[in-house]
Design a protein around this motif. Structure first.
Motif, PDB file in Angstrom:
ATOM      1  N   SER A 245      31.651 -10.111  42.392  1.00  0.00           N
ATOM      2  CA  SER A 245      30.562  -9.770  41.477  1.00  0.00           C
ATOM      3  C   SER A 245      31.047  -8.837  40.382  1.00  0.00           C
ATOM      4  N   THR A 246      32.188  -8.207  40.625  1.00  0.00           N
ATOM      5  CA  THR A 246      32.740  -7.268  39.645  1.00  0.00           C
ATOM      6  C   THR A 246      34.243  -7.149  39.867  1.00  0.00           C
ATOM      7  N   GLY A 247      34.937  -6.627  38.876  1.00  0.00           N
ATOM      8  CA  GLY A 247      36.368  -6.400  39.043  1.00  0.00           C
ATOM      9  C   GLY A 247      36.616  -5.179  39.910  1.00  0.00           C
ATOM     10  N   GLY A 248      37.754  -5.126  40.571  1.00  0.00           N
ATOM     11  CA  GLY A 248      38.088  -3.979  41.410  1.00  0.00           C
ATOM     12  C   GLY A 248      39.181  -4.329  42.391  1.00  0.00           C
ATOM     13  N   LEU A 249      39.275  -3.512  43.438  1.00  0.00           N
ATOM     14  CA  LEU A 249      40.279  -3.732  44.472  1.00  0.00           C
ATOM     15  C   LEU A 249      39.571  -4.244  45.720  1.00  0.00           C
ATOM     16  N   PHE A 250      39.895  -5.470  46.110  1.00  0.00           N
ATOM     17  CA  PHE A 250      39.234  -6.081  47.275  1.00  0.00           C
ATOM     18  C   PHE A 250      39.976  -5.676  48.547  1.00  0.00           C
ATOM     19  N   ILE A 251      39.220  -5.073  49.473  1.00  0.00           N
ATOM     20  CA  ILE A 251      39.803  -4.684  50.766  1.00  0.00           C
ATOM     21  C   ILE A 251      39.091  -5.489  51.848  1.00  0.00           C
ATOM     22  N   PRO A 252      39.804  -6.431  52.483  1.00  0.00           N
ATOM     23  CA  PRO A 252      39.132  -7.292  53.453  1.00  0.00           C
ATOM     24  C   PRO A 252      38.732  -6.525  54.717  1.00  0.00           C
ATOM     25  N   ALA A 253      37.641  -6.972  55.314  1.00  0.00           N
ATOM     26  CA  ALA A 253      37.176  -6.361  56.569  1.00  0.00           C
ATOM     27  C   ALA A 253      37.087  -7.394  57.680  1.00  0.00           C
ATOM     28  N   ALA A 254      37.148  -8.667  57.337  1.00  0.00           N
ATOM     29  CA  ALA A 254      37.044  -9.730  58.345  1.00  0.00           C
ATOM     30  C   ALA A 254      38.402 -10.412  58.514  1.00  0.00           C
ATOM     31  N   GLU A 294      44.119 -12.697  49.560  1.00  0.00           N
ATOM     32  CA  GLU A 294      45.320 -11.971  49.965  1.00  0.00           C
ATOM     33  C   GLU A 294      45.721 -10.958  48.900  1.00  0.00           C
ATOM     34  N   TYR A 295      45.576 -11.349  47.640  1.00  0.00           N
ATOM     35  CA  TYR A 295      45.977 -10.465  46.547  1.00  0.00           C
ATOM     36  C   TYR A 295      44.798  -9.558  46.217  1.00  0.00           C
ATOM     37  N   PRO A 296      44.956  -8.239  46.329  1.00  0.00           N
ATOM     38  CA  PRO A 296      43.776  -7.357  46.337  1.00  0.00           C
ATOM     39  C   PRO A 296      43.043  -7.201  45.005  1.00  0.00           C
ATOM     40  N   VAL A 297      43.736  -7.326  43.895  1.00  0.00           N
ATOM     41  CA  VAL A 297      43.057  -7.072  42.620  1.00  0.00           C
ATOM     42  C   VAL A 297      42.180  -8.272  42.266  1.00  0.00           C
ATOM     43  N   VAL A 298      40.922  -7.988  41.945  1.00  0.00           N
ATOM     44  CA  VAL A 298      40.018  -9.082  41.549  1.00  0.00           C
ATOM     45  C   VAL A 298      39.394  -8.769  40.187  1.00  0.00           C
ATOM     46  N   ASP A 299      39.181  -9.814  39.423  1.00  0.00           N
ATOM     47  CA  ASP A 299      38.330  -9.757  38.241  1.00  0.00           C
ATOM     48  C   ASP A 299      36.945 -10.238  38.673  1.00  0.00           C
ATOM     49  N   GLU A 300      35.966 -10.003  37.838  1.00  0.00           N
ATOM     50  CA  GLU A 300      34.672 -10.638  38.119  1.00  0.00           C
ATOM     51  C   GLU A 300      34.902 -12.145  38.203  1.00  0.00           C
ATOM     52  N   GLY A 301      34.399 -12.754  39.240  1.00  0.00           N
ATOM     53  CA  GLY A 301      34.555 -14.202  39.410  1.00  0.00           C
ATOM     54  C   GLY A 301      35.709 -14.600  40.305  1.00  0.00           C
ATOM     55  N   SER A 302      36.663 -13.705  40.532  1.00  0.00           N
ATOM     56  CA  SER A 302      37.809 -14.082  41.382  1.00  0.00           C
ATOM     57  C   SER A 302      37.317 -14.513  42.762  1.00  0.00           C
ATOM     58  N   LEU A 303      37.972 -15.536  43.288  1.00  0.00           N
ATOM     59  CA  LEU A 303      37.580 -16.032  44.609  1.00  0.00           C
ATOM     60  C   LEU A 303      38.102 -15.086  45.693  1.00  0.00           C
TER      61      LEU A 303
ATOM     62  N   ILE B   6      29.792 -11.738  22.231  1.00  0.00           N
ATOM     63  CA  ILE B   6      29.370 -13.038  22.758  1.00  0.00           C
ATOM     64  C   ILE B   6      29.434 -13.043  24.285  1.00  0.00           C
ATOM     65  N   TYR B   7      30.463 -12.395  24.806  1.00  0.00           N
ATOM     66  CA  TYR B   7      30.674 -12.385  26.258  1.00  0.00           C
ATOM     67  C   TYR B   7      31.470 -11.132  26.617  1.00  0.00           C
ATOM     68  N   GLU B   8      31.153 -10.549  27.760  1.00  0.00           N
ATOM     69  CA  GLU B   8      31.844  -9.322  28.165  1.00  0.00           C
ATOM     70  C   GLU B   8      32.068  -9.316  29.665  1.00  0.00           C
ATOM     71  N   LEU B   9      33.203  -8.784  30.047  1.00  0.00           N
ATOM     72  CA  LEU B   9      33.582  -8.720  31.458  1.00  0.00           C
ATOM     73  C   LEU B   9      34.188  -7.341  31.681  1.00  0.00           C
ATOM     74  N   LYS B  10      33.764  -6.657  32.722  1.00  0.00           N
ATOM     75  CA  LYS B  10      34.322  -5.328  32.964  1.00  0.00           C
ATOM     76  C   LYS B  10      35.695  -5.431  33.604  1.00  0.00           C
ATOM     77  N   GLY B  11      36.632  -4.630  33.120  1.00  0.00           N
ATOM     78  CA  GLY B  11      37.959  -4.598  33.721  1.00  0.00           C
ATOM     79  C   GLY B  11      38.048  -3.485  34.742  1.00  0.00           C
ATOM     80  N   MET B  12      39.075  -3.520  35.604  1.00  0.00           N
ATOM     81  CA  MET B  12      39.224  -2.450  36.579  1.00  0.00           C
ATOM     82  C   MET B  12      39.830  -1.220  35.900  1.00  0.00           C
TER      83      MET B  12
END
Lengths: 316, 307
Positions: A245-254, A294-303, B6-12
């Motif tokens: 839902s947002t960019g950040g560092l994904f830390i798995p718990a499952a 596996e790769y911790p850094v995510v952008d919004e939308g990353s699977l 037009i479009y925006e995405l927040k970066g870490m």
């Protein structure tokens, strides 16, 4: 016997060669079946390297049980593998969007055409992928619905956990598997593990499956292990995609492969700068976590993961 | 002029990813112009910057006709441009292979979706784009052979060539293809360069857009007498291929005329400077494309000719 199936000279004192190793019975007959093990189309996916090695080791230990042809193609994209590059270096092209290639085309298309020519006519091809560097997958076979009838019975013998029959897509028509499947050579696309790593358990599981398949095809006379009965999904609604839902560092718990209850925690997206949790990723339904990031850094939308719904898995 | 996000995405850790658009005029969504979608498309963003400036002038002078809206988006991928990477920084995906996008999908699918929602519904779509192989081009307009973009309309740009591209499977996720699926007549503009700014080429590209908009009655601008564009199917171009890899020594330039049998380029042994191959022209033709890197691979179409 190691053979170069296609080659091209590079600008500075180097020849790019794509090689295979053919293993034949010591006393070959005239009407033997052929299985081809293909991997390394994406240079950052290495799980198949272990399978190529392990499979040949076991064949050579019981060579008397070999009754068909095994062709092993470990490096379809040798420049990529040797430079930790997913695509074809210098061209920044995904090799799996170049098939069936063209003998009169550019260097990459020429190589692709040489590969197709050599692999065509196999009685079964296993094209081993390792997801990518971002996601870990349980051993699975992905099948285009257009080729379902022919491929699902073969996939059932390959000792994978999951068979995913997916919809047709025009973009995928330029893959290695589609090119061969559409011209009569059956190709099973295996996805397992993660990019840039080797997961020995998964590799050994697939090797067992390949021996079983070889036995069913009449290529192997030795003993084989009983194979898993895979879950088969044909309905796109069986699979839930978990996108960030947002960019950040994904830390798995499952745990990868866990059977989750609706609402159970899969992981957290965190902000290391402020020490905050930005989002808690929870299972939207009961099901099995068959893909995990596996790769911790995510952008919004990353699977971050995929869940196969409980009703599709069939577990209690 | 209305400049808006037009479009925006927040970066870490990076600043937000922003796609910025410039709108001119009001009324019917007449034309949308999109610049770079890859991080190395510098000439493409530069062409759009010149158009942003030109349209501002036209608007101030009252030369954008009433009832027409123009949208210019110089870049839909500033993140990649700022780190000099062709594709998306995290996963190396190509935004121009993600259209029409998906708002619940992966990052570049979401960007494509967010952008496409803003740029669809226009009567005409113009995209400045680039070829994946390094080289110098004759400036041209490209349209797909499936769809309803017409070669005669593409001729209104006044560029020397209109190329009709046979659609390949991987084209179906490009912006050009999807614009057409959603009823926008789409044109891909190829200028002379990609990673370098070519002032003459960009000037010609800007004028070509002005020619087109004037012909469509969107702006007031006196179009000079245009040469009739030559319409060519991409499959009819004559490719001259290397059979050897080595140092590429061109003997001609894009846009030049060549005659049958004329030497076009040499391939040199990189250690011994001996000519290991000379490429000759198989026909009388104009040079449409020529490779512009110092090294070349074997089996590579380094020169394309148009008869």
């Amino acid at each position: 016997m190691v053979k170069t199936i296609t080659s091209v000279g590079l600008p500075i004192d180097e020849i790019l060669e794509i090689k295979k190793n053919r293993i034949m019975p010591d006393s070959p007959s005239g009407d033997m079946k052929r299985i081809s093990i293909v991997t390394g189309i994406h240079g950052d996916e290495l799980e198949g390297q272990y399978v190529c090695f392990g499979l040949q080791q076991r064949i050579m230990q019981e060579k008397e049980n070999l009754s068909g042809i095994v062709d092993v193609y470990p490096a379809m994209n040798p420049l990529g593998i040797d430079s930790v590059t997913r695509g074809i270096p210098a061209f920044d092209l995904d090799m799996n969007r170049l098939f069936p290639g063209n003998k009169d085309g550019n260097m990459t298309e020429y190589l692709a055409a040489g590969i197709i020519e050599d692999v065509s006519g196999s009685d079964c091809v296993i094209d081993i992928h390792a997801s990518n560097i971002y996601l870990t997958e349980i051993p699975q076979i992905r099948i285009n619905e257009l080729h379902e009838d022919r491929l699902v019975p073969l996939a059932m013998e390959a000792n994978v956990d999951f068979i995913w029959v997916h919809g047709a897509s025009t973009v995928l028509e330029s893959t290695f598997a589609y090119s061969l499947n559409s011209t009569g050579t059956p190709v099973l696309v295996v996805e397992m593990g993660v990019g840039m790593r080797i997961t020995k358990d998964y590799g050994n599981q697939l090797i067992d499956g390949i021996f079983n398949l070889m036995q069913k095809m009449g290529i192997w006379k030795g003993n084989t292990k009983e194979v898993k009965k895979p879950v088969i999904s044909r309905n796109p609604d069986d699979v839930i995609y978990l996108n960030a839902s947002t960019g950040g560092l994904f830390i798995p718990a499952a745990r990868h492969g866990a059977k989750l209850k609706k609402g159970s925690l899969i992981g957290r997206i965190t902000d290391p700068l402020r020490g905050e949790v930005l989002d808690e990723v929870k299972a939207p339904a009961d099901g099995m976590l068959f893909t995990i990031r596996e790769y911790p850094v995510v952008d919004e939308g990353s699977l971050m993961g995929r869940i196969l719904k409980k009703e599709a898995c069939g577990y209690e | 002029m209305n400049k808006r996000i037009i479009y925006e995405l927040k970066g870490m850790y990076r600043d937000s990813f922003r796609v910025t658009g410039y709108e001119y005029g009001t009324g019917e969504k007449s034309v949308c112009i999109v610049g770079s979608s890859r991080g190395n498309e510098v000439q493409q963003v530069y062409c759009c910057s010149l158009l942003v400036k030109k349209f501002k002038q036209l608007e101030n002078e009252g030369r954008i006709k009433e009832g027409h809206k123009i949208l210019v988006i110089p870049s839909i991928n500033p993140y990649s441009m700022n780190i000099q990477k062709r594709f998306w920084p995290v996963d190396n995906t190509d935004i121009n292979r993600m259209f029409p996008g998906y708002d619940m999908g992966e990052t570049t699918q979401r960007i494509a979706d967010g952008v496409f929602k803003e740029i669809s519904g226009y009567k005409y779509g113009i995209q400045f784009t680039s070829f994946y192989m390094p080289g110098d081009f004759m400036p041209h307009v490209r349209i797909m052979d499936e769809g309803f973009s017409e070669a005669s309309v593409a001729g209104q740009f006044g560029l020397p060539y209109v190329i009709i591209r046979k659609v390949r499977p991987y084209d179906t996720a490009t912006l050009n293809y999807n614009w057409q699926v959603w009823d926008t007549q789409a044109f891909s503009l190829y200028t002379t360069t990609t990673t370098r700014i070519d002032q003459n080429g960009s000037g010609q590209a800007v004028l070509s857009v002005m020619n087109f908009l004037a012909a469509q009655g969107i702006i007031k601008y006196n179009v000079p007498q245009l040469l009739k564009a030559k319409v060519v199917n991409d499959t009819d171009m004559v490719s001259v291929r290397t059979s050897e890899s080595g140092i590429f020594e061109p003997l001609i330039k894009a846009g030049g005329k060549v005659t049958t049998g004329q030497p076009l380029a040499n391939i040199l042994n990189p250690y011994e400077a001996e000519v290991i191959e000379t490429l000759y022209s198989p026909v009388d033709a104009n040079v449409f494309f020529i490779h512009n890197e110092p090294l070349t691979y074997a089996n590579t179409a380094v020169i394309k000719l148009v008869q």
